[in-house]
Design a protein around this motif. Sequence first.
Motif, short mmCIF file in Angstrom:
data_model
loop_
_atom_site.label_atom_id
_atom_site.label_comp_id
_atom_site.label_asym_id
_atom_site.label_seq_id
_atom_site.Cartn_x
_atom_site.Cartn_y
_atom_site.Cartn_z
N MET A 1 0.85 -1.17 0.00
CA MET A 1 0.00 0.00 0.00
C MET A 1 0.90 1.24 0.00
O MET A 1 1.85 1.33 0.77
CB MET A 1 -0.91 -0.05 1.23
N GLU A 2 0.58 2.18 -0.86
CA GLU A 2 1.42 3.37 -1.03
C GLU A 2 1.54 4.19 0.25
O GLU A 2 2.62 4.71 0.56
CB GLU A 2 0.86 4.25 -2.15
N SER A 3 0.46 4.31 1.01
CA SER A 3 0.51 5.10 2.24
C SER A 3 1.51 4.53 3.24
O SER A 3 2.25 5.28 3.88
CB SER A 3 -0.87 5.17 2.88
N ILE A 4 1.53 3.22 3.37
CA ILE A 4 2.48 2.57 4.29
C ILE A 4 3.90 2.79 3.81
O ILE A 4 4.80 3.09 4.61
CB ILE A 4 2.16 1.07 4.44
N ALA A 5 4.12 2.68 2.51
CA ALA A 5 5.45 2.90 1.95
C ALA A 5 5.92 4.32 2.22
O ALA A 5 7.09 4.55 2.56
CB ALA A 5 5.45 2.61 0.45
N ALA B 1 9.25 8.09 5.46
CA ALA B 1 9.38 9.19 6.43
C ALA B 1 10.18 8.75 7.64
O ALA B 1 11.03 9.51 8.14
CB ALA B 1 7.99 9.68 6.85
N VAL B 2 9.95 7.54 8.10
CA VAL B 2 10.71 7.01 9.24
C VAL B 2 12.19 6.93 8.89
O VAL B 2 13.05 7.34 9.68
CB VAL B 2 10.15 5.64 9.68
N ARG B 3 12.49 6.42 7.69
CA ARG B 3 13.90 6.34 7.26
C ARG B 3 14.52 7.74 7.18
O ARG B 3 15.65 7.95 7.61
CB ARG B 3 14.02 5.62 5.92
N ALA B 4 13.77 8.69 6.64
CA ALA B 4 14.29 10.06 6.51
C ALA B 4 14.57 10.65 7.89
O ALA B 4 15.61 11.29 8.10
CB ALA B 4 13.30 10.93 5.75
N LEU B 5 13.67 10.43 8.84
CA LEU B 5 13.89 10.95 10.19
C LEU B 5 15.07 10.25 10.85
O LEU B 5 15.77 10.86 11.66
CB LEU B 5 12.63 10.78 11.04
N GLY B 6 15.29 9.00 10.52
CA GLY B 6 16.43 8.27 11.07
C GLY B 6 17.76 8.88 10.65
O GLY B 6 18.78 8.71 11.33
N ASP B 7 17.74 9.60 9.54
CA ASP B 7 18.96 10.25 9.05
C ASP B 7 19.22 11.61 9.71
O ASP B 7 20.27 12.20 9.50
CB ASP B 7 18.89 10.44 7.54
N VAL B 8 18.26 12.10 10.46
CA VAL B 8 18.40 13.42 11.09
C VAL B 8 19.12 13.25 12.43
O VAL B 8 18.68 12.48 13.28
CB VAL B 8 17.02 14.09 11.31
N ASP B 9 20.22 13.97 12.59
CA ASP B 9 20.99 13.90 13.82
C ASP B 9 21.47 15.30 14.18
O ASP B 9 22.43 15.80 13.61
CB ASP B 9 22.18 12.95 13.66
N LEU C 1 1.21 12.82 12.94
CA LEU C 1 1.25 11.50 13.55
C LEU C 1 0.07 11.30 14.50
O LEU C 1 -0.56 10.24 14.53
CB LEU C 1 2.57 11.29 14.30
N THR C 2 -0.25 12.33 15.25
CA THR C 2 -1.39 12.28 16.16
C THR C 2 -2.68 12.10 15.38
O THR C 2 -3.55 11.30 15.76
CB THR C 2 -1.44 13.54 17.04
N ARG C 3 -2.83 12.82 14.28
CA ARG C 3 -4.03 12.72 13.45
C ARG C 3 -4.23 11.29 12.94
O ARG C 3 -5.32 10.73 13.03
CB ARG C 3 -3.93 13.70 12.27
N VAL C 4 -3.15 10.70 12.42
CA VAL C 4 -3.25 9.33 11.89
C VAL C 4 -3.55 8.35 13.01
O VAL C 4 -4.42 7.48 12.89
CB VAL C 4 -1.97 8.95 11.12
#
Length: 65
Positions: free
Chosen positions: A1-5, A10-18, A45-48
């Motif tokens: 499903m595209e939404s899950i992808a 987004a999780v991967r992108a945030l993992g790159d933020v340091d 995130l709260t909305r979802v």
Amino acid sequence: MESIARLRAAVRALGDVDVSGWDDPTLTEHLDELSRALCGLDAELTRVADAVRARGFRIDEPRAA
């Protein structure tokens, strides 16, 4: 499903933020922008999560392998 992808991306992108390596002047310079981005992420995130819970489902943390 595209939404899950997209959520996984987004999780991967945030993992790159340091920000731990940012010096104080850099953090100060970008603090307003960072704050807006983090608050926006929190709101979405709260909305979802609320939409999932409103349907009677729980959101559980994955179990460690």
